[in-house]
Design a protein around this motif. Structure first.
Motif, PDB file in Angstrom:
ATOM      1  N   ILE A 133     -20.618 -13.349 -13.527  1.00  0.00           N
ATOM      2  CA  ILE A 133     -19.853 -13.447 -12.290  1.00  0.00           C
ATOM      3  C   ILE A 133     -19.396 -12.063 -11.831  1.00  0.00           C
ATOM      4  O   ILE A 133     -19.054 -11.854 -10.671  1.00  0.00           O
ATOM      5  N   GLU A 148      -8.882 -19.017 -22.985  1.00  0.00           N
ATOM      6  CA  GLU A 148      -9.778 -19.959 -23.658  1.00  0.00           C
ATOM      7  C   GLU A 148      -9.359 -20.154 -25.119  1.00  0.00           C
ATOM      8  O   GLU A 148      -9.563 -21.217 -25.693  1.00  0.00           O
TER       9      GLU A 148
ATOM     10  N   MET B  86     -25.084 -17.521 -11.309  1.00  0.00           N
ATOM     11  CA  MET B  86     -25.933 -17.990 -12.395  1.00  0.00           C
ATOM     12  C   MET B  86     -25.369 -19.292 -12.955  1.00  0.00           C
ATOM     13  O   MET B  86     -24.158 -19.441 -13.099  1.00  0.00           O
ATOM     14  N   PHE B  88     -26.096 -22.323 -16.175  1.00  0.00           N
ATOM     15  CA  PHE B  88     -26.629 -22.313 -17.532  1.00  0.00           C
ATOM     16  C   PHE B  88     -26.933 -23.728 -18.031  1.00  0.00           C
ATOM     17  O   PHE B  88     -26.426 -24.713 -17.501  1.00  0.00           O
ATOM     18  N   ASN B  92     -21.270 -23.726 -19.428  1.00  0.00           N
ATOM     19  CA  ASN B  92     -20.402 -22.573 -19.657  1.00  0.00           C
ATOM     20  C   ASN B  92     -19.211 -22.509 -18.705  1.00  0.00           C
ATOM     21  O   ASN B  92     -18.883 -21.463 -18.177  1.00  0.00           O
ATOM     22  N   LEU B  93     -18.569 -23.648 -18.529  1.00  0.00           N
ATOM     23  CA  LEU B  93     -17.354 -23.658 -17.716  1.00  0.00           C
ATOM     24  C   LEU B  93     -16.177 -23.205 -18.572  1.00  0.00           C
ATOM     25  O   LEU B  93     -16.221 -23.291 -19.788  1.00  0.00           O
ATOM     26  N   PHE B  94     -15.120 -22.735 -17.901  1.00  0.00           N
ATOM     27  CA  PHE B  94     -13.904 -22.365 -18.626  1.00  0.00           C
ATOM     28  C   PHE B  94     -13.189 -23.652 -19.010  1.00  0.00           C
ATOM     29  O   PHE B  94     -12.720 -24.387 -18.145  1.00  0.00           O
ATOM     30  N   SER B  95     -13.090 -23.905 -20.310  1.00  0.00           N
ATOM     31  CA  SER B  95     -12.603 -25.217 -20.757  1.00  0.00           C
ATOM     32  C   SER B  95     -11.113 -25.407 -20.480  1.00  0.00           C
ATOM     33  O   SER B  95     -10.644 -26.529 -20.401  1.00  0.00           O
ATOM     34  N   GLN B  96     -10.385 -24.308 -20.344  1.00  0.00           N
ATOM     35  CA  GLN B  96      -8.941 -24.432 -20.142  1.00  0.00           C
ATOM     36  C   GLN B  96      -8.557 -24.369 -18.660  1.00  0.00           C
ATOM     37  O   GLN B  96      -7.380 -24.292 -18.329  1.00  0.00           O
ATOM     38  N   ARG B  97      -9.569 -24.387 -17.797  1.00  0.00           N
ATOM     39  CA  ARG B  97      -9.280 -24.374 -16.367  1.00  0.00           C
ATOM     40  C   ARG B  97      -9.794 -25.666 -15.743  1.00  0.00           C
ATOM     41  O   ARG B  97     -10.830 -26.173 -16.150  1.00  0.00           O
ATOM     42  N   TYR B 105     -12.269 -18.848 -10.051  1.00  0.00           N
ATOM     43  CA  TYR B 105     -12.346 -17.651 -10.891  1.00  0.00           C
ATOM     44  C   TYR B 105     -13.088 -16.467 -10.250  1.00  0.00           C
ATOM     45  O   TYR B 105     -12.549 -15.360 -10.196  1.00  0.00           O
ATOM     46  N   PRO B 106     -14.313 -16.676  -9.745  1.00  0.00           N
ATOM     47  CA  PRO B 106     -15.034 -15.519  -9.172  1.00  0.00           C
ATOM     48  C   PRO B 106     -14.272 -14.900  -8.008  1.00  0.00           C
ATOM     49  O   PRO B 106     -14.334 -13.689  -7.798  1.00  0.00           O
ATOM     50  N   GLU B 108     -10.913 -14.969  -7.695  1.00  0.00           N
ATOM     51  CA  GLU B 108      -9.769 -14.253  -8.273  1.00  0.00           C
ATOM     52  C   GLU B 108     -10.161 -12.837  -8.664  1.00  0.00           C
ATOM     53  O   GLU B 108      -9.468 -11.877  -8.342  1.00  0.00           O
ATOM     54  N   TYR B 137     -10.349 -31.440 -16.000  1.00  0.00           N
ATOM     55  CA  TYR B 137     -10.839 -30.372 -16.873  1.00  0.00           C
ATOM     56  C   TYR B 137     -12.293 -30.668 -17.231  1.00  0.00           C
ATOM     57  O   TYR B 137     -12.716 -31.839 -17.210  1.00  0.00           O
ATOM     58  N   SER B 139     -13.848 -31.061 -19.888  1.00  0.00           N
ATOM     59  CA  SER B 139     -14.065 -32.083 -20.921  1.00  0.00           C
ATOM     60  C   SER B 139     -13.983 -33.497 -20.353  1.00  0.00           C
ATOM     61  O   SER B 139     -14.447 -34.446 -20.973  1.00  0.00           O
ATOM     62  N   GLN B 140     -13.381 -33.637 -19.176  1.00  0.00           N
ATOM     63  CA  GLN B 140     -13.255 -34.965 -18.581  1.00  0.00           C
ATOM     64  C   GLN B 140     -14.420 -35.295 -17.647  1.00  0.00           C
ATOM     65  O   GLN B 140     -14.465 -36.378 -17.083  1.00  0.00           O
ATOM     66  N   ARG B 153     -19.079 -22.899  -8.686  1.00  0.00           N
ATOM     67  CA  ARG B 153     -18.532 -21.626  -9.158  1.00  0.00           C
ATOM     68  C   ARG B 153     -19.507 -20.479  -8.872  1.00  0.00           C
ATOM     69  O   ARG B 153     -19.110 -19.407  -8.439  1.00  0.00           O
TER      70      ARG B 153
END
Lengths: 227, 334
Positions: A133, A148, B86, B88, B92-97, B105-106, B108, B137, B139-140, B153
């Motif tokens: 990114i 994370e 890109m 994948f 490869n997501l941010f698990s805590q966001r 994110y990009p 920010e 999130y 995971s959901q 993203r």
């Protein structure tokens, strides 16, 4: 016998209460400062390590040796060995505040290793995505790696805090304060087994509370599990 | 849009040197959907990482438009990377966001104000059909939903190129199709150049305009998907194209025929007519039809009788009605 125990309790309540405060003071303050030092150190260990973006074997190995060296010195020895340094920093070598200095010296490398291992757990694919990114190394550390790793860092801090609590009780041998000092001074030197027992029970309770809170907090922060 | 010049990538491990990518020359035009296909270990993932320099090529040059990426400083490269999104295989997501904050994110890190970032992220989540899930999130979310968030993203900084590294390989067939359709739509609506890495021919058939076939780090074949599909030149391409599910042992070289249909003929009863005309029975070993570039394309794998004369008659018949065919067999030698 019963009468004596009661008299003792009345006398000792203030003593124990102060002991609890001193123990919490030493533990929490040194944990906080140990993290203040340990997080950057852990990040440095991680980034210069195998998986890190700034892979640098020399820095990593040197830092690793220093960290291991301090960690391998028994705390009770470290406590005595750095007395001149402690005096230099806080002006005294007795009391709770004086104990904080060796606690930090002992805990910071330990915390650094914990932080490093938490960061190593972060999925390398996520970091790759962040790089793709266009994130710079600092953004990766602050906005990706640390957030994370948060649940794991909290679990680590629970372990760190209980370890530091354990260390703090040893300070009693060299004039430090807290529950450990009470256990040693009353229980060990004066053979007052009941006071020793009470302090141990209190320490167990404190550890238990830290552990529970830490686990709850870690679970709450962890978004990797399905809610 | 993207040009690779003699790109090579060598990995040195303790005991040996691995050439993951060798002397690759590639030209990807603006607005194209370009597939890079190959079996596992062919060097596809390394090659796509050489495009945005997640892996710095050991030799060769990489251009985005007129900019030579391989000549940039780290800071310049980071800026150029925002022109290339890109996605994948494992999202490869941010698990805590949350989904929304993943898409933010990009923006920010590009210094966009928080309010503006959220507005844009919401728009993107709507584009990928996930506005409902913005506060979930990763995971959901299901696999397909995760990949949609990842696409949103990747699009956040308005890139010119989208690189997809096995983006559908972890998804079931239906979800794969829906993700591919989404990519196609984005390609149409936004004029985005898309590079797709895959080991599945059906992905290439479904949305790609052009395809490059990679084997042991070398490009063995490039061309339009139609050309490669109709007449694959390399053994790897043939292997990748063949319909799945056939066993290899029963095939004898010249008795297998791969018949390729183009738009019109697939709706005629070609096989029935052929059997009647040639007085020969054939065994259908496998068949599939695909929608390629709006036309119905398909292929069928036939086992022919032993008799050479009958085989000649069948080929003759196919020639007269203008059906493209290939003698198969060789691709099944593994």
């Amino acid at each position: 016998m019963k009468k004596e125990v009661l008299r003792l309790t009345n006398e000792v309540v203030t003593l124990l209460r102060n002991g609890i405060f001193e123990t919490l003071y030493m533990t929490l303050v040194s944990t906080a400062i140990a993290y203040f030092i340990g997080i950057p150190l852990g990040v440095l260990l991680y980034t210069t390590g195998e998986k890190g973006t700034g892979h640098n074997t020399l820095v990593n190995k040197t830092l690793g040796i220093i960290v291991n060296l301090i960690r391998s010195i028994p705390f009770i020895i470290l406590l005595v060995a750095i007395l001149p340094f402690t005096r230099l920093v806080v002006g005294t070598t007795i009391g709770s505040t004086a104990t904080i200095v060796p606690l930090i010296v002992a805990a910071a490398p330990f915390v650094a290793r914990m932080v490093e291992s938490s960061l190593n757990e972060v999925d390398s694919g996520v970091i790759e995505a962040a790089v793709s990114i266009g994130s710079n190394p600092l953004q990766i550390i602050i906005k990706v790696l640390l957030p994370e790793a948060k649940p794991s860092l909290i679990v680590g801090s629970t372990i760190a805090i209980t370890t530091i609590l354990g260390y703090s009780t040893m300070a009693g041998f060299v004039g430090g304060g807290g529950l450990g000092a009470i256990a040693i001074n009353y229980g060990y030197y004066r053979y007052k087994k009941d006071i020793m027992l009470i302090t141990v029970v209190l320490l167990v309770i404190i550890v238990q509370i830290f552990q529970e809170v830490g686990t709850k907090l870690a679970n709450k922060t962890d978004k990797r599990k399905k809610a | 849009m993207i040009t690779l010049e003699n790109v090579g990538k060598t990995f040195t491990t303790q005991d040996r040197v691995v050439e993951a990518v060798k002397n690759v020359n590639l030209q990807i035009e603006k607005g194209e959907i370009y597939g890079i296909i190959g079996f596992s270990g062919a060097g596809k993932s390394t090659l796509v990482r050489c495009i945005n320099l997640l892996e710095r090529p050991s030799v060769g040059k990489v251009f985005l438009g007129k900019t030579e990426l391989t000549a940039l400083t780290d800071a310049q490269l980071r800026r150029e990377r925002s022109k290339m999104g890109m996605i994948f295989q494992h999202f490869n997501l941010f698990s805590q966001r949350t989904a929304l904050r993943n898409v933010c994110y990009p923006l920010e890190i590009a210094g966009v104000s928080k309010k503006e970032a959220i507005q844009r992220a919401e728009k993107l989540l709507k584009l990928v059909g996930l506005e409902e899930c913005k506060n979930s999130y990763p995971s959901q979310l299901s696999g397909g939903q995760k990949q949609r968030v990842a696409i949103a993203r990747a699009l956040a900084t308005d890139p010119e190129v989208l690189l997809c590294d096995e983006a559908t390989s972890a998804l079931d067939p239906n979800t794969t199709i829906s993700i591919l359709d989404l990519l196609k739509r984005i390609n149409n609506e936004m004029g985005l150049t898309i590079v797709i890495i895959t080991h599945e021919m059906k992905v290439v058939e479904h949305i790609c305009d052009k395809v490059a076939v990679l084997e042991y780090g070398t490009l063995v074949e490039t061309g339009s998907v139609q050309d490669v599909f109709m007449a694959p030149k390399s053994q790897v391409a043939k292997k990748l194209i063949m319909p799945k599910g056939e066993t290899t042992s029963s095939f004898e070289n010249n008795k297998i025929l791969r018949i390729v249909f183009d738009g019109q003929s697939s709706f005629e009863p070609v096989i029935s007519n052929m059997i009647l005309e040639c007085h020969a029975t054939v065994n259908i070993l496998g068949a599939n039809t695909e929608n390629i570039g709006g036309k119905a394309f398909g292929q069928m794998l036939l086992q022919l009788p032993e008799d050479e004369i009958v085989i000649g008659r069948i080929k003759n018949y196919l020639d007269t009605i203008g059906i493209h065919y290939e003698e198969g067999g060789a691709p099944f030698d593994e």
